[in-house]
Design a protein around this motif. Structure first.
Motif, PDB file in Angstrom:
ATOM      1  N   ARG A 215       0.883  -1.250  -0.219  1.00 16.49           N
ATOM      2  CA  ARG A 215      -0.074   0.099   0.103  1.00 16.49           C
ATOM      3  C   ARG A 215       1.111   1.076   0.045  1.00 16.49           C
ATOM      4  O   ARG A 215       2.006   1.225   0.759  1.00 16.49           O
ATOM      5  N   PRO A 216       0.535   2.265  -0.806  1.00 17.73           N
ATOM      6  CA  PRO A 216       1.524   3.628  -0.760  1.00 17.73           C
ATOM      7  C   PRO A 216       1.346   4.064   0.281  1.00 17.73           C
ATOM      8  O   PRO A 216       0.457   4.091   1.091  1.00 17.73           O
ATOM      9  N   LEU A 217       2.618   4.963   0.580  1.00 20.57           N
ATOM     10  CA  LEU A 217       2.803   5.765   1.855  1.00 20.57           C
ATOM     11  C   LEU A 217       2.922   5.125   3.236  1.00 20.57           C
ATOM     12  O   LEU A 217       2.736   5.732   4.128  1.00 20.57           O
ATOM     13  N   ILE A 218       3.058   3.815   3.243  1.00 20.60           N
ATOM     14  CA  ILE A 218       3.295   2.866   4.526  1.00 20.60           C
ATOM     15  C   ILE A 218       4.878   2.866   4.822  1.00 20.60           C
ATOM     16  O   ILE A 218       5.425   2.357   3.832  1.00 20.60           O
ATOM     17  N   PRO A 219       5.384   3.479   5.918  1.00 23.25           N
ATOM     18  CA  PRO A 219       6.783   3.547   6.040  1.00 23.25           C
ATOM     19  C   PRO A 219       7.263   2.193   6.176  1.00 23.25           C
ATOM     20  O   PRO A 219       6.495   1.193   6.799  1.00 23.25           O
ATOM     21  N   LEU A 220       8.554   1.890   5.854  1.00 23.27           N
ATOM     22  CA  LEU A 220       9.113   0.754   6.275  1.00 23.27           C
ATOM     23  C   LEU A 220       9.104   0.044   7.509  1.00 23.27           C
ATOM     24  O   LEU A 220       8.817  -1.278   7.394  1.00 23.27           O
ATOM     25  N   PRO A 221       9.304   0.760   8.786  1.00 21.66           N
ATOM     26  CA  PRO A 221       9.207   0.175   9.858  1.00 21.66           C
ATOM     27  C   PRO A 221       7.541  -0.283  10.300  1.00 21.66           C
ATOM     28  O   PRO A 221       7.629  -1.307  10.672  1.00 21.66           O
ATOM     29  N   VAL A 222       6.990   0.295   9.624  1.00 21.56           N
ATOM     30  CA  VAL A 222       5.357  -0.264   9.811  1.00 21.56           C
ATOM     31  C   VAL A 222       5.002  -1.396   8.757  1.00 21.56           C
ATOM     32  O   VAL A 222       4.438  -2.619   9.452  1.00 21.56           O
ATOM     33  N   LYS A 223       5.799  -1.786   7.707  1.00 19.27           N
ATOM     34  CA  LYS A 223       5.854  -2.731   7.161  1.00 19.27           C
ATOM     35  C   LYS A 223       6.483  -3.888   7.827  1.00 19.27           C
ATOM     36  O   LYS A 223       6.050  -5.182   7.582  1.00 19.27           O
ATOM     37  N   VAL A 224       7.474  -3.836   8.477  1.00 21.80           N
ATOM     38  CA  VAL A 224       8.147  -4.650   9.203  1.00 21.80           C
ATOM     39  C   VAL A 224       7.240  -5.313  10.484  1.00 21.80           C
ATOM     40  O   VAL A 224       7.111  -6.584  10.536  1.00 21.80           O
ATOM     41  N   LEU A 225       6.493  -4.398  11.074  1.00 20.59           N
ATOM     42  CA  LEU A 225       5.362  -4.811  12.045  1.00 20.59           C
ATOM     43  C   LEU A 225       4.386  -5.627  11.291  1.00 20.59           C
ATOM     44  O   LEU A 225       3.916  -6.861  11.908  1.00 20.59           O
ATOM     45  N   CYS A 226       4.111  -5.499   9.950  1.00 28.90           N
ATOM     46  CA  CYS A 226       2.911  -5.998   9.425  1.00 28.90           C
ATOM     47  C   CYS A 226       3.476  -7.709   9.222  1.00 28.90           C
ATOM     48  O   CYS A 226       2.835  -8.446   9.383  1.00 28.90           O
ATOM     49  N   TYR A 227       4.760  -7.615   8.670  1.00 32.88           N
ATOM     50  CA  TYR A 227       5.439  -9.068   8.685  1.00 32.88           C
ATOM     51  C   TYR A 227       5.162  -9.826  10.139  1.00 32.88           C
ATOM     52  O   TYR A 227       4.882 -10.899   9.937  1.00 32.88           O
ATOM     53  N   ALA A 228       5.735  -9.043  10.933  1.00 27.45           N
ATOM     54  CA  ALA A 228       5.656  -9.788  12.275  1.00 27.45           C
ATOM     55  C   ALA A 228       4.275 -10.182  12.843  1.00 27.45           C
ATOM     56  O   ALA A 228       3.950 -11.369  13.475  1.00 27.45           O
ATOM     57  N   ALA A 229       3.067  -9.376  12.222  1.00 30.26           N
ATOM     58  CA  ALA A 229       2.077  -9.588  12.666  1.00 30.26           C
ATOM     59  C   ALA A 229       1.404 -10.824  11.627  1.00 30.26           C
ATOM     60  O   ALA A 229       0.652 -11.673  12.400  1.00 30.26           O
ATOM     61  N   LEU A 230       1.940 -10.809  10.585  1.00 26.57           N
ATOM     62  CA  LEU A 230       1.281 -12.100   9.676  1.00 26.57           C
ATOM     63  C   LEU A 230       1.807 -13.306  10.213  1.00 26.57           C
ATOM     64  O   LEU A 230       1.162 -14.117  10.303  1.00 26.57           O
TER      65      LEU A 230
END
Length: 393
Positions: A215-230
């Motif tokens: 998704r556009p404009l999602i910063p990298l640290p938040v994406k890393v949180l998403c991987y962990a959440a998944l």
């Protein structure tokens, strides 16, 4: 074009304007709710919940517990529970009238995404009528929808279409993640509500997780949180199905839901992912629970990304296998198809399979559904999305 690694080296992050605190832990409501009432200055709260949570015996105890805490601190106004699935506008109008008549100055929303989003909408329209600042909401979720972390309020209009209002001031000012309060949530709703997180990885839990990766404009640290959440969702959802009374597992799932939609203030508009957008078009119109729409569309939507996504987005999705501790297939497209297969298997293992025929979705409506989700009937990906929907019968 810059590579994904280069693009991730610059960006912007800020939390939502309203958020004053997130409290979490089994039994935390008893201490957290009084603290948030004090912090936010709420003197007379309207409790907003859904019909199912209010009417069922065990669920009613949850609402009564919230009411009791508010009464103990002289902050109880009343309870409004005429909120149905997908937050119909009629319930929102009635809730706004009730809120205004009582002279309330805040809302405590208890339940899933519908009461939370309905509460945002009530406060949105209240502000439009009276002017001034938007009044605060405290959200106490009992599902994994993650609606409490967003600034948007989705609801169903008079024509049965899913629409939304959005404002930085609508994100709940206080959130309480108390796994003990989720025990009364029906198993199918509890498990299915997580499925909106994989695709956004930023709104809905399983759909939200995946979609936020590209998704556009999602910063990298938040994406890393998403991987962990998944990874946590894949681990703990089967455990929660096997032992629905395990409060510690439920608490870990609530934390995963939080990580999937980490409160983030973006610099501009960031469109919903395709699976979530399809859920909006299917859910309200054909009376399909939002979690179930995600179970239907997420795995095939992920597979479709091998054909329609940019290379950067493909690489972000493929990287998910590393966090799931799954070996790579040796190609980006192969890894995405493997992720799609893993999602499909998870849905099956959780007993959440369904199809569009079960909900009487007419084949004749598929072009309209696909075009609505894509934003245009002229979108070049329309034929592929229609074909994907045909395979969901």
């Amino acid at each position: 074009m810059a590579s994904q690694d280069q693009a991730s080296l610059s960006g912007f992050y800020s939390w939502t304007d309203t958020l004053e605190g997130v409290y979490y832990g089994p039994g935390s409501t008893k201490t957290a709710l009084p603290k948030l009432l004090h912090t936010l200055g709420i003197k007379k709260a309207l409790v907003v919940t859904g019909k199912s949570l209010h009417d069922k015996a065990r669920s009613t105890e949850i609402v009564k517990e919230i009411e009791g805490i508010l009464k103990e601190h002289n902050a109880y106004g009343a309870t409004f529970y005429d909120i149905g699935q997908h937050s119909p506008i009629a319930g929102i109008r009635a809730g706004l009238e009730f809120f205004t008549q009582l002279g309330c100055d805040g809302i405590v929303a208890v339940g899933g995404g519908s009461p939370v989003d309905a509460s945002k909408a009530i406060l949105y329209f209240q502000q439009k009528e009276t002017g001034g600042q938007t009044l605060p909401q405290i959200a106490i979720p009992t599902t994994l929808s993650a609606a409490e972390y967003s600034i948007g309020a989705g609801y169903t209009d008079d024509e049965g279409n899913k629409v939304a209002v959005s404002s930085q001031s609508l994100a709940p000012a206080g959130i309480i993640l108390d796994a003990e309060l989720t025990l009364a949530t029906p198993d199918r709703l509890w498990l299915a509500s997580s499925k909106s997180k994989v695709e956004h990885m930023h709104k809905g839990c399983l759909t939200t997780h995946v979609e936020s990766l590209y998704r556009p404009l999602i910063p990298l640290p938040v994406k890393v949180l998403c991987y962990a959440a998944l990874a946590d969702l894949f681990t703990y959802l089967p455990k929660s199905k096997a032992n629905p009374q395990a409060v510690d597992v439920r608490q870990k799932l609530q934390l995963a839901s939080w990580m999937s939609l980490w409160p983030t203030k973006r610099e501009g508009y960031s469109a919903l992912g395709l699976s979530h957008a399809l859920g909006h078009k299917l859910g309200a119109k054909y009376d399909i629970p939002h979690g179930i729409t995600s179970c239907l569309t997420l795995a095939p939507t992920v597979a479709l990304q091998t054909k329609i996504a940019s290379q950067d987005h493909k690489e972000l999705l493929a990287k998910t296998l590393f966090y799931l501790q799954q070996p790579s297939t040796g190609s980006v497209e192969g890894d995405i198809l493997k992720l799609s297969s893993l999602i499909h298997r998870l849905v099956s293992d959780l007993g959440l399979q369904s199809n569009l025929a079960q909900y009487n979705v007419p084949h004749a409506d598929l072009h309209k559904i696909a075009g609505g989700a894509l934003g245009s009937q002229d979108d070049p990906n329309l034929p592929q999305v229609v074909e994907m929907l045909k395979n969901l019968y």
